[in-house]
Design a protein around this motif. Structure first.
Motif, PDB file in Angstrom:
ATOM      1  N   MET A   1     -12.632  33.912  60.680  1.00  0.00           N
ATOM      2  CA  MET A   1     -12.940  32.787  59.828  1.00  0.00           C
ATOM      3  C   MET A   1     -11.897  32.705  58.715  1.00  0.00           C
ATOM      4  O   MET A   1     -11.640  33.681  58.018  1.00  0.00           O
ATOM      5  N   GLU A   2     -11.301  31.557  58.556  1.00  0.00           N
ATOM      6  CA  GLU A   2     -10.269  31.379  57.544  1.00  0.00           C
ATOM      7  C   GLU A   2     -10.897  31.121  56.184  1.00  0.00           C
ATOM      8  O   GLU A   2     -11.879  30.386  56.062  1.00  0.00           O
ATOM      9  N   MET A   3     -10.328  31.757  55.170  1.00  0.00           N
ATOM     10  CA  MET A   3     -10.808  31.557  53.797  1.00  0.00           C
ATOM     11  C   MET A   3     -10.396  30.157  53.340  1.00  0.00           C
ATOM     12  O   MET A   3      -9.303  29.701  53.659  1.00  0.00           O
ATOM     13  N   PRO A   4     -11.255  29.491  52.606  1.00  0.00           N
ATOM     14  CA  PRO A   4     -10.881  28.162  52.097  1.00  0.00           C
ATOM     15  C   PRO A   4      -9.729  28.297  51.088  1.00  0.00           C
ATOM     16  O   PRO A   4      -9.666  29.261  50.340  1.00  0.00           O
ATOM     17  N   ARG A   5      -8.820  27.355  51.117  1.00  0.00           N
ATOM     18  CA  ARG A   5      -7.675  27.394  50.207  1.00  0.00           C
ATOM     19  C   ARG A   5      -8.050  26.749  48.877  1.00  0.00           C
ATOM     20  O   ARG A   5      -8.722  25.736  48.837  1.00  0.00           O
ATOM     21  N   LEU A   6      -7.566  27.375  47.835  1.00  0.00           N
ATOM     22  CA  LEU A   6      -7.791  26.866  46.488  1.00  0.00           C
ATOM     23  C   LEU A   6      -6.742  25.801  46.182  1.00  0.00           C
ATOM     24  O   LEU A   6      -5.578  25.939  46.581  1.00  0.00           O
ATOM     25  N   ASN A   7      -7.141  24.773  45.503  1.00  0.00           N
ATOM     26  CA  ASN A   7      -6.199  23.753  45.055  1.00  0.00           C
ATOM     27  C   ASN A   7      -5.053  24.466  44.322  1.00  0.00           C
ATOM     28  O   ASN A   7      -5.294  25.286  43.441  1.00  0.00           O
ATOM     29  N   PRO A   8      -3.773  24.195  44.665  1.00  0.00           N
ATOM     30  CA  PRO A   8      -2.636  24.902  44.064  1.00  0.00           C
ATOM     31  C   PRO A   8      -2.603  24.850  42.535  1.00  0.00           C
ATOM     32  O   PRO A   8      -2.297  25.838  41.876  1.00  0.00           O
ATOM     33  N   ARG A   9      -2.920  23.710  41.961  1.00  0.00           N
ATOM     34  CA  ARG A   9      -2.919  23.597  40.489  1.00  0.00           C
ATOM     35  C   ARG A   9      -4.030  24.455  39.889  1.00  0.00           C
ATOM     36  O   ARG A   9      -3.827  25.123  38.874  1.00  0.00           O
ATOM     37  N   MET A  10      -5.192  24.470  40.526  1.00  0.00           N
ATOM     38  CA  MET A  10      -6.308  25.283  40.048  1.00  0.00           C
ATOM     39  C   MET A  10      -5.952  26.766  40.170  1.00  0.00           C
ATOM     40  O   MET A  10      -6.262  27.568  39.285  1.00  0.00           O
ATOM     41  N   ALA A  11      -5.290  27.146  41.263  1.00  0.00           N
ATOM     42  CA  ALA A  11      -4.873  28.535  41.451  1.00  0.00           C
ATOM     43  C   ALA A  11      -3.930  28.959  40.328  1.00  0.00           C
ATOM     44  O   ALA A  11      -4.051  30.065  39.781  1.00  0.00           O
ATOM     45  N   GLU A  12      -3.001  28.089  39.957  1.00  0.00           N
ATOM     46  CA  GLU A  12      -2.073  28.405  38.866  1.00  0.00           C
ATOM     47  C   GLU A  12      -2.810  28.545  37.540  1.00  0.00           C
ATOM     48  O   GLU A  12      -2.557  29.476  36.768  1.00  0.00           O
ATOM     49  N   ILE A  13      -3.726  27.641  37.271  1.00  0.00           N
ATOM     50  CA  ILE A  13      -4.496  27.689  36.024  1.00  0.00           C
ATOM     51  C   ILE A  13      -5.291  28.999  35.938  1.00  0.00           C
ATOM     52  O   ILE A  13      -5.295  29.681  34.913  1.00  0.00           O
ATOM     53  N   LEU A  14      -5.952  29.357  37.029  1.00  0.00           N
ATOM     54  CA  LEU A  14      -6.736  30.603  37.046  1.00  0.00           C
ATOM     55  C   LEU A  14      -5.836  31.830  36.896  1.00  0.00           C
ATOM     56  O   LEU A  14      -6.166  32.764  36.165  1.00  0.00           O
ATOM     57  N   PHE A  15      -4.700  31.811  37.576  1.00  0.00           N
ATOM     58  CA  PHE A  15      -3.761  32.930  37.459  1.00  0.00           C
ATOM     59  C   PHE A  15      -3.294  33.082  36.014  1.00  0.00           C
ATOM     60  O   PHE A  15      -3.326  34.175  35.450  1.00  0.00           O
ATOM     61  N   ARG A  16      -2.847  31.988  35.416  1.00  0.00           N
ATOM     62  CA  ARG A  16      -2.325  32.053  34.048  1.00  0.00           C
ATOM     63  C   ARG A  16      -3.405  32.493  33.056  1.00  0.00           C
ATOM     64  O   ARG A  16      -3.122  33.257  32.141  1.00  0.00           O
ATOM     65  N   ALA A  17      -4.623  32.026  33.241  1.00  0.00           N
ATOM     66  CA  ALA A  17      -5.710  32.420  32.336  1.00  0.00           C
ATOM     67  C   ALA A  17      -6.012  33.906  32.475  1.00  0.00           C
ATOM     68  O   ALA A  17      -6.131  34.622  31.477  1.00  0.00           O
ATOM     69  N   GLY A  18      -6.144  34.376  33.710  1.00  0.00           N
ATOM     70  CA  GLY A  18      -6.441  35.799  33.922  1.00  0.00           C
ATOM     71  C   GLY A  18      -5.311  36.707  33.491  1.00  0.00           C
ATOM     72  O   GLY A  18      -5.522  37.722  32.811  1.00  0.00           O
ATOM     73  N   ALA A  19      -4.078  36.349  33.857  1.00  0.00           N
ATOM     74  CA  ALA A  19      -2.922  37.174  33.489  1.00  0.00           C
ATOM     75  C   ALA A  19      -2.726  37.170  31.983  1.00  0.00           C
ATOM     76  O   ALA A  19      -2.409  38.208  31.386  1.00  0.00           O
ATOM     77  N   GLY A  20      -2.933  36.025  31.353  1.00  0.00           N
ATOM     78  CA  GLY A  20      -2.786  35.946  29.897  1.00  0.00           C
ATOM     79  C   GLY A  20      -3.834  36.735  29.142  1.00  0.00           C
ATOM     80  O   GLY A  20      -3.574  37.261  28.069  1.00  0.00           O
ATOM     81  N   LYS A  21      -5.030  36.827  29.723  1.00  0.00           N
ATOM     82  CA  LYS A  21      -6.085  37.628  29.082  1.00  0.00           C
ATOM     83  C   LYS A  21      -5.760  39.112  29.182  1.00  0.00           C
ATOM     84  O   LYS A  21      -5.888  39.857  28.213  1.00  0.00           O
TER      85      LYS A  21
END
Length: 173
Positions: A1-21
């Protein structure tokens, strides 16, 4: 079963928020590294000498072990002007780091410091603290490396990681 893909912009926002924290200085460090890519060889060499002098000065001020080592050979980090000056310093071996561990650690506080250790493949693991600044510099270096190849860390990607294994002990694949 393939994992659903996250919207690329949302993925970037989440990455930046988590990495920045986790690493508040990460993105500033990354930008500084990107600027340094365009320095001339001479300017880069000068920057490296300045940073090395700062590191050694810090060690001399905050680590009893290094302060004593520097005094024993008359080494003054602030007078470092070329890499050859380092030849005055005695080599430090892993057994020295383990034997004098408490004395080597800097008597200074590091915001966001985390305990880390070596793998222990030599028979003994070495414990040390990693500051947030160090961790951000390491992560920013990885980000820069990926960026050279057009890979963004919030995108799906993979990498291989391993150890150099003695071929006689390696399991057949």
């Amino acid at each position: 079963m393939e994992m659903p893909r996250l919207n690329p912009r949302m993925a970037e926002i989440l990455f930046r928020a988590g990495a920045g924290k986790r690493n508040p200085t990460l993105f500033d460090t990354y930008e500084r590294l990107k600027v340094q890519e365009s320095l001339s060889s001479e300017d880069l060499h000068q920057l490296q000498l300045e940073r090395l002098s700062q590191l050694l000065s810090f060690a001399g001020r905050h680590s009893p072990f290094y302060r004593r080592r520097f005094e024993e050979v008359g080494f003054e980090p602030s007078r470092l002007s070329r890499l050859e000056d380092l030849r005055a310093l005695p080599l430090v071996h892993k057994r020295d780091l383990i034997r004098h561990g408490e004395e080597i650690h800097a008597r200074s506080s590091f915001p966001g410091a985390r305990l880390a250790e070596t793998s222990g493949t030599s028979g003994e693991a070495l414990e040390f603290l990693r500051s947030e600044t160090w961790d951000s510099a390491n992560r920013a270096s990885v980000m820069r490396f990926y960026d050279w190849y057009g890979v963004k860390l919030w995108e799906r990607h993979g990498y291989l990681w391993g150890y150099d294994i003695d071929p006689r002990r390696a399991l057949p694949v």
